[in-house]
Design a protein around this motif. Structure first.
Motif, PDB file in Angstrom:
ATOM      1  N   SER A 299       0.833  -1.208   0.000  1.00 20.74           N
ATOM      2  CA  SER A 299       0.000   0.000   0.000  1.00 20.74           C
ATOM      3  C   SER A 299       0.868   1.258   0.000  1.00 20.74           C
ATOM      4  O   SER A 299       0.517   2.261  -0.637  1.00 20.74           O
ATOM      5  CB  SER A 299      -0.934   0.000   1.213  1.00 20.74           C
ATOM      6  OG  SER A 299      -1.811  -1.112   1.178  1.00 20.74           O
ATOM      7  N   ILE A 300       1.986   1.204   0.721  1.00 25.23           N
ATOM      8  CA  ILE A 300       2.918   2.339   0.700  1.00 25.23           C
ATOM      9  C   ILE A 300       3.475   2.537  -0.707  1.00 25.23           C
ATOM     10  O   ILE A 300       3.656   3.675  -1.167  1.00 25.23           O
ATOM     11  CB  ILE A 300       4.053   2.117   1.722  1.00 25.23           C
ATOM     12  CG1 ILE A 300       3.492   2.188   3.150  1.00 25.23           C
ATOM     13  CG2 ILE A 300       5.163   3.143   1.538  1.00 25.23           C
ATOM     14  CD1 ILE A 300       4.503   1.836   4.224  1.00 25.23           C
ATOM     15  N   ASN A 301       3.744   1.438  -1.414  1.00 28.30           N
ATOM     16  CA  ASN A 301       4.200   1.541  -2.809  1.00 28.30           C
ATOM     17  C   ASN A 301       3.153   2.220  -3.681  1.00 28.30           C
ATOM     18  O   ASN A 301       3.491   3.023  -4.563  1.00 28.30           O
ATOM     19  CB  ASN A 301       4.521   0.152  -3.362  1.00 28.30           C
ATOM     20  CG  ASN A 301       5.860  -0.370  -2.889  1.00 28.30           C
ATOM     21  OD1 ASN A 301       6.684   0.398  -2.389  1.00 28.30           O
ATOM     22  ND2 ASN A 301       6.086  -1.666  -3.027  1.00 28.30           N
ATOM     23  N   ALA A 309      -2.919  13.466  -5.178  1.00 28.34           N
ATOM     24  CA  ALA A 309      -2.940  13.462  -3.716  1.00 28.34           C
ATOM     25  C   ALA A 309      -4.095  12.642  -3.154  1.00 28.34           C
ATOM     26  O   ALA A 309      -3.920  11.900  -2.189  1.00 28.34           O
ATOM     27  CB  ALA A 309      -3.017  14.904  -3.193  1.00 28.34           C
ATOM     28  N   PHE A 310      -5.283  12.758  -3.745  1.00 30.34           N
ATOM     29  CA  PHE A 310      -6.443  12.062  -3.185  1.00 30.34           C
ATOM     30  C   PHE A 310      -6.234  10.553  -3.161  1.00 30.34           C
ATOM     31  O   PHE A 310      -6.450   9.901  -2.135  1.00 30.34           O
ATOM     32  CB  PHE A 310      -7.702  12.401  -3.984  1.00 30.34           C
ATOM     33  CG  PHE A 310      -8.915  11.629  -3.537  1.00 30.34           C
ATOM     34  CD1 PHE A 310      -9.497  11.879  -2.303  1.00 30.34           C
ATOM     35  CD2 PHE A 310      -9.474  10.639  -4.344  1.00 30.34           C
ATOM     36  CE1 PHE A 310     -10.612  11.163  -1.875  1.00 30.34           C
ATOM     37  CE2 PHE A 310     -10.584   9.922  -3.933  1.00 30.34           C
ATOM     38  CZ  PHE A 310     -11.156  10.189  -2.691  1.00 30.34           C
ATOM     39  N   GLY A 311      -5.797   9.984  -4.268  1.00 29.94           N
ATOM     40  CA  GLY A 311      -5.562   8.545  -4.329  1.00 29.94           C
ATOM     41  C   GLY A 311      -4.465   8.103  -3.385  1.00 29.94           C
ATOM     42  O   GLY A 311      -4.558   7.048  -2.748  1.00 29.94           O
ATOM     43  N   ALA A 312      -3.416   8.908  -3.280  1.00 32.10           N
ATOM     44  CA  ALA A 312      -2.302   8.562  -2.393  1.00 32.10           C
ATOM     45  C   ALA A 312      -2.751   8.556  -0.937  1.00 32.10           C
ATOM     46  O   ALA A 312      -2.484   7.606  -0.192  1.00 32.10           O
ATOM     47  CB  ALA A 312      -1.158   9.565  -2.594  1.00 32.10           C
ATOM     48  N   PHE A 313      -3.450   9.618  -0.527  1.00 35.30           N
ATOM     49  CA  PHE A 313      -3.925   9.693   0.856  1.00 35.30           C
ATOM     50  C   PHE A 313      -4.955   8.607   1.144  1.00 35.30           C
ATOM     51  O   PHE A 313      -5.000   8.047   2.247  1.00 35.30           O
ATOM     52  CB  PHE A 313      -4.533  11.071   1.133  1.00 35.30           C
ATOM     53  CG  PHE A 313      -3.541  12.198   1.128  1.00 35.30           C
ATOM     54  CD1 PHE A 313      -2.281  12.033   1.671  1.00 35.30           C
ATOM     55  CD2 PHE A 313      -3.860  13.418   0.561  1.00 35.30           C
ATOM     56  CE1 PHE A 313      -1.354  13.062   1.662  1.00 35.30           C
ATOM     57  CE2 PHE A 313      -2.950  14.459   0.554  1.00 35.30           C
ATOM     58  CZ  PHE A 313      -1.693  14.276   1.102  1.00 35.30           C
ATOM     59  N   LEU A 314      -5.781   8.316   0.178  1.00 30.57           N
ATOM     60  CA  LEU A 314      -6.831   7.317   0.361  1.00 30.57           C
ATOM     61  C   LEU A 314      -6.230   5.933   0.601  1.00 30.57           C
ATOM     62  O   LEU A 314      -6.624   5.218   1.532  1.00 30.57           O
ATOM     63  CB  LEU A 314      -7.737   7.295  -0.867  1.00 30.57           C
ATOM     64  CG  LEU A 314      -9.042   6.496  -0.782  1.00 30.57           C
ATOM     65  CD1 LEU A 314      -9.933   7.028   0.320  1.00 30.57           C
ATOM     66  CD2 LEU A 314      -9.769   6.543  -2.128  1.00 30.57           C
ATOM     67  N   SER A 315      -5.267   5.547  -0.211  1.00 32.78           N
ATOM     68  CA  SER A 315      -4.680   4.210  -0.087  1.00 32.78           C
ATOM     69  C   SER A 315      -3.898   4.053   1.213  1.00 32.78           C
ATOM     70  O   SER A 315      -4.014   3.034   1.897  1.00 32.78           O
ATOM     71  CB  SER A 315      -3.771   3.922  -1.287  1.00 32.78           C
ATOM     72  OG  SER A 315      -2.702   4.850  -1.352  1.00 32.78           O
ATOM     73  N   SER A 368      -4.685   1.255  -6.940  1.00 37.28           N
ATOM     74  CA  SER A 368      -3.590   0.488  -7.538  1.00 37.28           C
ATOM     75  C   SER A 368      -3.861   0.207  -9.018  1.00 37.28           C
ATOM     76  O   SER A 368      -2.953   0.302  -9.851  1.00 37.28           O
ATOM     77  CB  SER A 368      -3.414  -0.830  -6.774  1.00 37.28           C
ATOM     78  OG  SER A 368      -2.482  -1.659  -7.404  1.00 37.28           O
ATOM     79  N   ARG A 369      -5.097  -0.155  -9.339  1.00 37.72           N
ATOM     80  CA  ARG A 369      -5.455  -0.444 -10.732  1.00 37.72           C
ATOM     81  C   ARG A 369      -5.243   0.783 -11.611  1.00 37.72           C
ATOM     82  O   ARG A 369      -4.703   0.687 -12.721  1.00 37.72           O
ATOM     83  CB  ARG A 369      -6.919  -0.893 -10.810  1.00 37.72           C
ATOM     84  CG  ARG A 369      -7.388  -1.245 -12.213  1.00 37.72           C
ATOM     85  CD  ARG A 369      -8.813  -1.780 -12.177  1.00 37.72           C
ATOM     86  NE  ARG A 369      -9.761  -0.766 -11.775  1.00 37.72           N
ATOM     87  CZ  ARG A 369     -10.371   0.083 -12.616  1.00 37.72           C
ATOM     88  NH1 ARG A 369     -10.107   0.021 -13.903  1.00 37.72           N
ATOM     89  NH2 ARG A 369     -11.228   0.971 -12.175  1.00 37.72           N
ATOM     90  N   TYR A 370      -5.651   1.945 -11.112  1.00 36.64           N
ATOM     91  CA  TYR A 370      -5.482   3.176 -11.887  1.00 36.64           C
ATOM     92  C   TYR A 370      -3.996   3.478 -12.103  1.00 36.64           C
ATOM     93  O   TYR A 370      -3.581   3.849 -13.209  1.00 36.64           O
ATOM     94  CB  TYR A 370      -6.153   4.341 -11.165  1.00 36.64           C
ATOM     95  CG  TYR A 370      -5.868   5.683 -11.804  1.00 36.64           C
ATOM     96  CD1 TYR A 370      -6.577   6.102 -12.936  1.00 36.64           C
ATOM     97  CD2 TYR A 370      -4.870   6.515 -11.302  1.00 36.64           C
ATOM     98  CE1 TYR A 370      -6.303   7.319 -13.536  1.00 36.64           C
ATOM     99  CE2 TYR A 370      -4.599   7.726 -11.897  1.00 36.64           C
ATOM    100  CZ  TYR A 370      -5.311   8.125 -13.016  1.00 36.64           C
ATOM    101  OH  TYR A 370      -5.035   9.329 -13.612  1.00 36.64           O
ATOM    102  N   VAL A 371      -3.187   3.322 -11.042  1.00 35.20           N
ATOM    103  CA  VAL A 371      -1.752   3.590 -11.155  1.00 35.20           C
ATOM    104  C   VAL A 371      -1.111   2.651 -12.164  1.00 35.20           C
ATOM    105  O   VAL A 371      -0.299   3.064 -13.000  1.00 35.20           O
ATOM    106  CB  VAL A 371      -1.074   3.458  -9.775  1.00 35.20           C
ATOM    107  CG1 VAL A 371       0.450   3.539  -9.912  1.00 35.20           C
ATOM    108  CG2 VAL A 371      -1.569   4.550  -8.827  1.00 35.20           C
ATOM    109  N   ASP A 372      -1.484   1.367 -12.110  1.00 36.54           N
ATOM    110  CA  ASP A 372      -0.932   0.387 -13.061  1.00 36.54           C
ATOM    111  C   ASP A 372      -1.309   0.742 -14.497  1.00 36.54           C
ATOM    112  O   ASP A 372      -0.468   0.664 -15.410  1.00 36.54           O
ATOM    113  CB  ASP A 372      -1.447  -1.017 -12.729  1.00 36.54           C
ATOM    114  CG  ASP A 372      -0.846  -1.555 -11.442  1.00 36.54           C
ATOM    115  OD1 ASP A 372       0.168  -1.010 -10.991  1.00 36.54           O
ATOM    116  OD2 ASP A 372      -1.415  -2.517 -10.881  1.00 36.54           O
ATOM    117  N   GLU A 373      -2.578   1.106 -14.706  1.00 40.36           N
ATOM    118  CA  GLU A 373      -3.028   1.456 -16.055  1.00 40.36           C
ATOM    119  C   GLU A 373      -2.326   2.712 -16.565  1.00 40.36           C
ATOM    120  O   GLU A 373      -1.940   2.786 -17.737  1.00 40.36           O
ATOM    121  CB  GLU A 373      -4.544   1.669 -16.054  1.00 40.36           C
ATOM    122  CG  GLU A 373      -5.336   0.378 -15.851  1.00 40.36           C
ATOM    123  CD  GLU A 373      -6.825   0.626 -15.753  1.00 40.36           C
ATOM    124  OE1 GLU A 373      -7.216   1.815 -15.700  1.00 40.36           O
ATOM    125  OE2 GLU A 373      -7.606  -0.352 -15.720  1.00 40.36           O
TER     126      GLU A 373
END
Length: 401
Positions: A299-301, A309-315, A368-373
């Motif tokens: 999750s830190i990765n 920022a929103f996705g990072a803080f959310l995860s 994570s899925r969004y970051v991978d895509e």
């Protein structure tokens, strides 16, 4: 099945951890529900089937939520936060009592109870991630940046604390962690800690003066943990957990061979980690701890790779609270902290708690899925640009020759 696996996106390690913990849960639930089955004139198989149902429902929930684009949660967080306030108020005054605390509400005509604090945790972390991402430009200003972030935390924690102090403290600690990574000045975080301590002391004083609430329970648990004014009945749970841990040794007594499960009041929920140690030893306990720490690391990765920022803080917020809750449950089992009543995510027996935990994991996997895509698209663009450059260089060489 192959098509389903192809549709599963996001961090595969997190998926694997969830599945491993779920399978481990089935072994423990079948092992620890003997006495509960006798009380209900049934067999442990009944509770195993129930746990299988909820775990399948949980994995399905993870799958559904990981397919939703995480940016939608930014808008939904506002409605979720606003809805959680009246639900917490209703639970506080009219909820089903458990150990002198109103923690649950019953859904009419369904016969299902839910712990509204689980919903509130989702609400506060999604809303807090939204606020932190929107206030980054003025985050150092107290009234413009910090107060709009602080106020919802105080509201949610204040409504949870009278009936479930451990959950309120867990939320407060995780929110302080999110404030730190959200670049809020340390002096403001310290102010929040002082305000939180003051709020807890006020609730405790009001409970002691009025005789209502759980002030007496909190005091007793701390006294028992400190070894003051404690008799055999007061230390019964921790004594049985210590016996289970001592019996476990390195490799444990083996699946289903726990003695303490017949004496611990809640061996399938609050003290399930003690049964893990007794049946699977220090080795099995280490595997469980490693799974949660691996979940946090992945999750830190995601947090580090997410450009928004929103996705990072959310995860990071959702993952940290799940792992922190697991560590608190383990610490209670080995008598490092007072008894709190926190369950072990994806392992303890549960219904609504599994579903809400699954929603949190699904949201993390959505990020994570969004970051991978996004990284896949960037790599594709770079590959195309590289091929174009190679073609141009080859064409230039042919022209020169």
């Amino acid at each position: 099945m192959k098509k389903l696996l192809q549709n599963i996106k996001g961090d595969k390690v997190i998926w694997s951890v969830v599945v491993i913990l779920s399978l481990f849960s089935l072994l423990l639930i079948y092992s620890t529900t003997d006495r509960l089955a006798l009380e209900h004139n049934s067999t442990p198989f009944r509770f195993l089937i129930s746990q299988i149902f909820y775990l399948i429902l949980g994995l399905g929930t993870v799958y559904i939520f990981h397919k939703i684009k995480y940016t939608r949660f930014m808008k939904w967080s506002v409605y979720l936060f606003l809805a959680s306030i009246p639900l917490l108020l209703y639970t506080l005054f009219f909820g089903t009592e458990l150990n002198s605390g109103s923690r649950w509400i019953s859904i009419p005509f369904v016969g299902v109870t839910i712990q509204t604090s689980d919903l509130a945790k989702l609400a506060i972390f999604t809303f807090l991630a939204r606020q932190l991402s929107l206030k980054q430009k003025v985050i150092g200003d107290f009234w413009k940046g910090f107060f709009p972030v602080l106020f919802p935390v105080l509201v949610i924690c204040g409504l949870i604390a009278p009936a479930n102090l451990s959950t309120a403290l867990l939320l407060g600690a995780t929110c302080c962690f999110m404030f730190f990574i959200g670049r809020i000045p340390m002096k403001h975080i310290l102010l929040l800690i002082v305000a939180g301590i003051g709020l807890v002391l006020c609730i405790f004083a009001i409970s002691k003066l009025t005789g209502k609430g759980r002030g007496g329970t909190w005091q007793k648990r701390i006294e028992v943990f400190m070894g003051k004014n404690a008799d055999a009945d007061d230390t019964y749970q921790t004594d049985q957990a210590n016996i289970a841990i001592a019996n476990g040794k390195i490799l444990g007594r083996g699946p289903g061979n726990s003695y303490a499960k017949n004496f611990l009041p809640h061996p399938y929920s609050d003290f399930v980690f003690a049964i893990v140690i007794e049946e699977y030893g220090l080795f099995g306990a280490s595997v469980v701890m490693f799974c949660y720490l691996l979940f946090l690391w992945r999750s830190i990765n995601i947090f580090r790779r997410c450009p928004y920022a929103f996705g990072a803080f959310l995860s990071i917020g959702l993952s940290f609270t799940l792992v922190f809750q697991a560590m608190i449950n383990m610490a209670v089992a080995v008598h490092l902290v007072p008894v709190t009543g926190q369950t072990l995510p994806f392992i303890s027996k549960g219904g609504s708690s599994i579903v809400f935990t699954a929603i949190a994991v699904g949201v993390i996997l959505s990020v994570s899925r969004y970051v991978d895509e996004m990284e896949g698209k960037q790599q594709l663009v770079k590959q195309i640009e590289k091929e174009e450059q190679e073609k141009a260089a080859l064409a230039a060489a042919q022209n020169n020759s």
